[in-house]
Design a protein around this motif. Structure first.
Motif: not given
Length: 439
Positions: A182-186
């Protein structure tokens, strides 16, 4: 129609319980324990996921080990301040309302931790999280005394506290996966996703508690009148043999202070491992976040088995002190070995598994000691006092380990300190008079 068993003619101590009694307690356990275990699983996940968040958060926010340790530990200052009042409120208004309130409030605060940008904000959110969660654990320990006599409560407390180990089994891989994928998601960091995604289940469980939990035996519509009479009789018989201490006497009781010191010693070990386990594994040379998560599940999985086996032995033999002390000794040994084998991943994992299993096994069985002699309002205050003082170690332990690591550039001194506390707790447990707790 005649009752299957006359609750007023119960067998004496040492007499095997009836089939009806065993079936009734199985019915109660299947109704209560899955929900309580689920609640504590998400509670503990929210409490210690900061250990995984540190793998990214420390770099992103420029947090030193000492700052992280203080932030992880300041949770327990808020926890300490509201613990006794919270348990007294629960005893008055009922577990259903109060546990639901606790869970929803801490879920919201845990999720909002994703917006932290400075050390001061980190400290504030951890303090508020502790304030919100205060009363949950001692509230459940008190709640179990409403349903189970002492000789059954050790195993039930252990089943409830397997949630600590299960949170490591589930939380390690899940937390590592969230950090990695999820790192960087959104536009958010992985640690931000970690806080929000692991805070939402607590809110959902709080709503579930409101609809599913019952406060007392008499309120359980799923029990027959005969089952209620049996359960209430067993509790009444045990309560008659306990000491109903006024609040002032509880707070000054040498017995309660001894229990607090024992628990403090064991909690030093618990949170030293819980908050620093990912960092300890990383120090052996493992760098991938998901791999660290998978490896961190191993000690907790072994701990689940150890907790259940030792608790079964304690209840079967109606012996408490040695069943608390021996796992404490094992926890101390594992912590020392983790220092010796710090640069070999698999030997370090073996030692950390011994340490984690020993620490987690000693903790639930410890609670069979104070609940063996406290009753009524005295139990509500005494359990909360023991837990609140003991959990001050949750403040000291991660901070001390972080400070010592920063001062010595090594994890070794911190682990030896935790081992010394585990040894102290085990020795103090053996000092408790057997007649007081072996029931």
């Amino acid at each position: 129609m005649a009752s299957p068993v006359d609750p007023l003619a119960m067998p004496g101590a040492g007499t095997p319980p009836s089939t009806f009694e065993e079936a009734t307690y199985r019915k109660v356990s299947w109704r209560l324990l899955p929900l309580l275990l689920l609640c504590y699983l998400v509670a503990y996940l929210d409490r210690v996921n900061v250990g995984f968040a540190k793998l990214q958060m420390a770099t992103d926010l420029h947090l030193s080990d000492a700052v992280y340790g203080l932030g992880a530990g300041v949770f327990f200052i808020g926890y300490f301040l509201f613990e006794v009042p919270s348990n007294l409120i629960l005893h008055r208004v009922g577990a259903r309302l109060w546990i639901a309130r606790i869970m929803v409030s801490w879920g919201v605060i845990s999720a909002l931790t994703m917006f932290v940008t400075t050390p001061t904000m980190f400290y504030a959110m951890r303090f508020l999280l502790g304030l919100a969660e205060a009363g949950f654990f001692p509230g459940i320990i008190l709640y179990l005394t409403y349903w189970y006599p002492a000789h059954r409560r050790g195993r039930m407390t252990t089943w409830f506290m397997t949630a600590v180990a299960l949170s490591g089994v589930v939380g390690g891989p899940v937390s590592g996966y969230i950090l990695k994928t999820c790192d960087g998601l959104n536009g958010w960091h992985g640690w931000q996703w970690l806080f929000v995604l692991e805070g939402l289940p607590s809110i959902a469980c709080g709503v579930l508690v409101w609809f599913a939990l019952v406060d007392r035996i008499a309120h359980a519509r799923w029990l027959t009148d005969d089952e209620k009479r049996l359960l209430e009789h067993n509790i009444d018989v045990e309560e008659a043999g306990k000491e109903e201490m006024p609040l002032a006497h509880v707070l000054s009781s040498p017995r309660v202070w001894l229990m607090s010191l024992i628990y403090f010693s064991f909690v030093m070990g618990l949170y030293g491992v819980s908050f620093w386990l990912p960092t300890l594994i990383k120090a052996t040379g493992v760098t991938d976040a998901f791999a660290i998560g998978l490896l961190s599940a191993i000690p907790f999985a072994v701990a689940v088995v150890a907790m259940i086996v030792v608790a079964r032995s304690a209840d079967k033999r109606r012996e408490r002190r040695w069943h608390v002390a021996l796992p404490g000794f094992a926890g101390a040994l594992g912590l020392v070995l983790s220092v010796t084998w710090a640069h070999d991943t698999w030997l370090a994992m073996l030692s950390l598994t011994i340490a984690t299993a020993g620490i987690l096994t000693s903790l639930p069985l410890f609670w069979s000691l104070p609940t063996a002699f406290l009753a009524g309002t005295g139990a509500a205050a005494g359990i909360a006092m023991v837990n609140s003082i003991g959990n001050l170690a949750g403040f000291l332990s991660p901070y001390a380990v972080g400070w010592l690591k920063q001062a010595t550039s090594s994890n070794a001194t911190g682990m030896v300190l935790l081992a010394a506390f585990m040894l102290l707790g085990a020795l103090l447990a053996l000092s408790v008079p057997a007649r007081l707790v072996n029931k």
